[in-house]
Each structure stands twice: as structure tokens, then as C-alpha cells.
Design a protein around this motif. Structure first.
Motif, mmCIF file in Angstrom:
data_model
loop_
_atom_site.group_PDB
_atom_site.id
_atom_site.type_symbol
_atom_site.label_atom_id
_atom_site.label_comp_id
_atom_site.label_asym_id
_atom_site.label_seq_id
_atom_site.Cartn_x
_atom_site.Cartn_y
_atom_site.Cartn_z
ATOM 1 N N GLY A 25 121.427 73.001 -73.824
ATOM 2 C CA GLY A 25 120.248 73.761 -73.393
ATOM 3 C C GLY A 25 118.941 73.142 -73.855
ATOM 4 O O GLY A 25 117.938 73.153 -73.157
ATOM 5 N N GLY A 26 118.961 72.533 -75.044
ATOM 6 C CA GLY A 26 117.734 71.966 -75.591
ATOM 7 C C GLY A 26 116.892 73.016 -76.292
ATOM 8 O O GLY A 26 117.059 74.216 -76.087
ATOM 9 N N ASP A 27 116.002 72.540 -77.153
ATOM 10 C CA ASP A 27 115.130 73.432 -77.912
ATOM 11 C C ASP A 27 113.674 73.204 -77.494
ATOM 12 O O ASP A 27 113.074 74.052 -76.853
ATOM 13 C CB ASP A 27 115.330 73.158 -79.422
ATOM 14 C CG ASP A 27 114.475 74.062 -80.304
ATOM 15 O OD1 ASP A 27 113.502 74.622 -79.799
ATOM 16 O OD2 ASP A 27 114.760 74.200 -81.510
ATOM 17 N N ALA B 283 120.815 72.704 -80.270
ATOM 18 C CA ALA B 283 120.942 73.768 -79.265
ATOM 19 C C ALA B 283 122.425 73.891 -78.942
ATOM 20 O O ALA B 283 123.157 72.897 -78.972
ATOM 21 C CB ALA B 283 120.172 73.407 -78.006
ATOM 22 N N GLY B 284 122.865 75.095 -78.671
ATOM 23 C CA GLY B 284 124.243 75.300 -78.237
ATOM 24 C C GLY B 284 125.231 75.369 -79.394
ATOM 25 O O GLY B 284 124.926 74.969 -80.522
ATOM 26 N N MET C 203 132.492 70.644 -73.054
ATOM 27 C CA MET C 203 131.202 70.662 -72.347
ATOM 28 C C MET C 203 131.047 71.994 -71.639
ATOM 29 O O MET C 203 131.957 72.457 -70.980
ATOM 30 C CB MET C 203 131.169 69.550 -71.289
ATOM 31 C CG MET C 203 131.240 68.155 -71.831
ATOM 32 S SD MET C 203 129.750 67.588 -72.632
ATOM 33 C CE MET C 203 128.726 67.189 -71.236
ATOM 34 N N ASN C 204 129.862 72.573 -71.749
ATOM 35 C CA ASN C 204 129.584 73.821 -71.059
ATOM 36 C C ASN C 204 128.590 73.587 -69.928
ATOM 37 O O ASN C 204 127.861 72.607 -69.921
ATOM 38 C CB ASN C 204 128.962 74.841 -72.019
ATOM 39 C CG ASN C 204 130.036 75.458 -72.895
ATOM 40 O OD1 ASN C 204 131.215 75.372 -72.581
ATOM 41 N ND2 ASN C 204 129.617 76.052 -73.986
ATOM 42 N N GLY C 205 128.551 74.529 -69.012
ATOM 43 C CA GLY C 205 127.512 74.520 -67.981
ATOM 44 C C GLY C 205 127.813 73.595 -66.828
ATOM 45 O O GLY C 205 128.813 72.861 -66.820
#
Ligand code: NZQ
Ligand code: ZN
Length: 388
Positions: A264-266, A209-210, A1-3
């Protein structure tokens, strides 16, 4: 997991055939005046209106009628609702309907006491309420948007020339939402399958995304597989309770902030869909269906690893002896076959997009600098033209 992220979803859900029974308990938490917001009258024809009003009367509430929330709710209608809230000193807005009615209720709840121009403050500048807001509760009658458990409020302002979404914070999420799959059984087939595609689109918008290996993607893949399975059953037999109940639950989880954790999502498909909706007033889910394949085929090369993953984990595509491009393309072919099977609109031309209004649609598309590729305006036109 990022962020880094905060996960906080305060909506209380009541699910199942007996769920309306819990409304009485919830009503105790609010003052005497309830604004009952609903759409064009489907709830009067299928008995939901009567059942809800009976609960409100039993709880001794003063009911302020607020009918006529249209699909793709307008800013004018939101302003009308705000006046009603102020004139009647409303304590709770009870939205009974689909995404349009619930989105509208959140817009009214945030705007009724706003001292600035709400359109500018919330939808254009994406600001947050600094005034008193009104509590919203929801009884969901149409599945797809996830509005029952999120802060989204998508409003059409034809004067301004935009259909824009504002995602309010948890204070504006419905305080409670009642989800009875039986209430969705009278939704016409066209709306029903549009909702199915809307769910798939919410899952894909967040999935594509990502680059990191992310638990959220595994959850999304499970939801996509469940949706594909149940939608095939429901498209043939809309009265299949088990399938409709599964889809209702999937829709809620597809867009209640869980799936954006670490992603992040698109959301570019939704921006193009909103622009088509603005110009043609077409059904939301169908606008998304009509542009998704051209869009994803356009950006596939930029996010190839994720399209390969989608093909393998959602559609079971076998990779042996194939290039990554071939596997990814096969995944999108499976998506296309599923769309045709459930019967969504495959071309934006069927929704009213023409050579004459194509530029107007393109002008209304917000280009987001996220996702695997930031489109240029020319690419938007190209995708729209392919979608026709
Ligand atoms: O108006 P009534 O008479 O209720 O009829 C509605 C409407 O014509 C009918 N319907 C709903 N429940 C029914 C029923 N007909 C028979 N039996 C029932 N039980 O269905 C039609 C469509 O309703 P609507 O609420 O417009 O559909 P949906 O839930 O798809 O909502 C679409 C709106 O939500 C926004 C869309 O942009 C669009 O404006 N979205 C909201 C989101 C959010 N809050 O997060 C995200 C989505 O991506 C989406 O943008
Ligand atoms: Zn949507």
C-alpha cells in the motif's frame, strides 16, 4: 502477495559510461524539434551540455533552448515551458538534469495542450491527461528521485500554497533514460548525500506498509543493503565509480513502480518533506532526512512487526534476549548512525523550520490515510517540533 496490480514500465534504460551513444538511435524516433530542458547551468560547466548538443546537431534536430529549471520546480516555470512547446511545435522534450528537470518536463508534456487549468486537473484533483501529450526523454545527471523511470512530477505552487506530486501513467514516463554514472560525479557532496537519503526514503516509504509476507519486501531489503554499503564508500570517496554506479541503479529501482507491487505504501514522510520544501525551498532529500527519525519513532509501535524485520534483515540486529520493541528501536538507531555517517541534515531547524513558520509548514502537510498510522494535525506538529 496481496492485492491486484498491473506492472507496466515502458521506459527504456541505457546504463553505463557509453550510454549517451544511444541517444542518436532514440532521436530517430521523433520529429525535427527537440526542446532541451535543463537547470541552472551545471551541465554547461561539466561538459554534458556540449555532448548532448553534439548528438542533437548530428541528428539534424532543431533545438529549442529551455534553461533555468530550478530545484523544486515551480508551476510558473511549467507554464513558461508549455508556451515554448506550443510556439515551437516541439516533438520531444529532452530533460537533462536531476529529478527537478525531469519532473518539470513531464509536467510540461502533460500540460502544454491541456484545455483545463493543469494545476487543478493534475496536481489537485489527480486527474489524467485527455489531451495530446509530448514525448519526454531523459539524460540523468543527479541520482535520487527515480524520476528517470517513473511518472512522478512534483511541482511547487507557492500561490496555491502547496508542493504536490502527481504520478502520471506510463504515457508520461520518459520514453528513454540515459544513465551514465560519470555524469553524476560533479554533483556537490551535499546534493549527493541528499540523493542517497531520498533513495532510502523511497525504499522505506513503500516498505513500511502492510502486514503480509511479500516478495516485494525482500527486494526492498536487498536494495537497502546495497545502498547502505555503497553510500558508505561514496560518502568517503565520491569518485568511486563502482559505488556511484550501484547507487544510480538502486535509485532507479527504488521508485519505478516495482516496489509498490503488493504494497500500500505510506508516503507521509514525503508529505511532511514537501511542506518543509514549500516553506523553506530546502533540498528534497534533506527535508526527508530531517523528519524521518521522529516520524518512524512515532509510528513504530503501530507497525512493530515490520520495524523488527527492518532491524534484522537490513541492519543485522540480533534479536536474542530482546523484546520486539528493543529490536525495532535498535534498527532505527542503526538507521540514525548511517545517516550521521554519510552526513545528512538531522534537524529541520537547519533547513529553516522555526517556531514562527511551524504552523505554516503543518498547514501544508497532506495527511494520507495509509501507512501504519493516520496522523492527526497535532501529531504532525509534534513530529515537526521534534525534528527541529
Ligand atoms: O540546476 P543545475 O545547475 O542542474 O544544478 C542542480 C541542482 O542545483 C545540481 N546538479 C544536478 N546534476 C548535477 C548537478 N550539479 C553538478 N553536477 C551534476 N551532474 O543539483 C541540484 C539539485 O538538482 P535537482 O534536480 O533539484 O535534484 P533531485 O534530483 O533531488 O530532484 C529533486 C526534485 O524531485 C522531486 C523533489 O520533490 C524535488 O522537487 N521528486 C521527484 C520524484 C519523482 N519524480 O518520482 C520523487 C521524489 O520523492 C521527489 O519528490
Ligand atoms: Zn523523494
Amino acid at each position: 502477495m496481496n492485492g491486484n496490480f498491473v506492472y507496466n514500465n515502458p521506459t527504456k534504460l541505457y546504463f553505463g559510461e557509453e550510454s549517451l551513444g544511444y541517444l542518436a538511435e532514440e532521436l530517430k524516433c521523433y520529429g525535427p524539434t527537440v526542446m532541451l530542458s535543463y537547470g541552472g547551468g551545471s551541465i554547461k560547466r561539466n561538459g554534458i551540455y556540449e555532448a548532448v548538443v553534439a548528438q542533437l546537431q548530428a541528428a539534424g534536430k532543431r533545438v529549442v533552448e529551455d534553461a533555468g529549471v530550478m530545484p523544486n520546480p515551480t508551476y510558473e516555470k511549467v507554464m513558461e515551458g508549455c508556451r515554448k512547446v506550443r510556439e515551437n511545435d516541439v516533438d520531444l522534450i529532452l530533460a537533462v538534469g536531476g529529478g527537478s528537470t525531469i519532473d518539470y518536463a513531464k509536467g510540461v508534456a502533460a500540460s502544454a495542450y491541456c484545455e483545463e487549468e493543469p494545476w487543478e486537473k493534475y496536481w489537485v484533483k489527480q486527474g489524467n491527461p485527455t489531451c495530446k501529450t509530448v514525448a519526454v526523454g531523459a539524460v540523468l545527471t543527479m541520482v535520487g528521485t527515480g524520476s528517470e523511470m517513473n511518472g512522478g512530477s512534483v511541482i511547487t505552487n507557492r500561490k496555491a500554497g502547496f508542493k504536490l506530486g502527481k504520478v502520471f501513467g506510463p504515457a508520461l514516463y520518459p520514453k528513454f533514460a540515459i544513465l551514465n554514472p560519470r555524469y553524476t560525479m560533479t554533483v556537490p557532496q551535499y546534493q549527493m548525500v541528499a540523493g542517497f537519503f531520498d533513495i532510502m526514503s523511497h525504499l522505506m516509504e513503500q516498505y513500511f506498509a502492510g502486514k503480509a509476507d511479500c516478495t516485494t519486501d525482500y527486494i526492498a531489503e536487498g536494495l537497502m543493503r546495497s545502498l547502505v554499503h555503497s553510500s558508505r564508500i561514496a560518502a568517503k570517496n565520491p569518485q568511486d565509480y563502482e559505488a556511484r554506479a550501484n547507487i544510480m541503479w538502486t535509485a532507479t529501482w527504488a521508485l519505478n513502480t516495482l516496489l509498490k507491487c503488493g504494497k500500500g505504501g505510506d508516503w507521509e514522510v514525503h508529505q511532511i518533506g514537501h511542506a518543509i520544501g514549500l516553506v523553506t525551498d530546502a533540498t528534497h532529500g534533506m527535508t526527508l532526512a530531517s523528519v524521518s527519525l521522529p516520524y518512524y519513532r512515532h509510528v513504530m509501535g503501530d507497525g512493530l512487526h515490520q520495524f523488527v524485520r527492518f532491524a534484522r534483515n537490513v541492519w543485522g540486529v540480533r534479536p536474542e534476549g530482546k523484546s520486539d520493541e528493543e529490536v525495532a528501536a535498535e534498527g532505527l538507531a542503526c538507521l540514525e548512525a548511517w545517516m550521521r555517517e554519510i552526513g545528512v541534515v538531522m534537524h529541520s531547524g537547519e533547513l529553516g523550520v522555526t517556531e514562527e513558520n511551524l504552523q505554516a509548514v503543518a498547514d501544508a502537510v497532506l495527511i494520507l490515510p495509509v501507512g501504519y498510522r493516520t496522523l492527526t494535525r497535532d501529531e504532525v506538529v509534534e513530529i515537526l517540533r521534534e525534528s527541529m
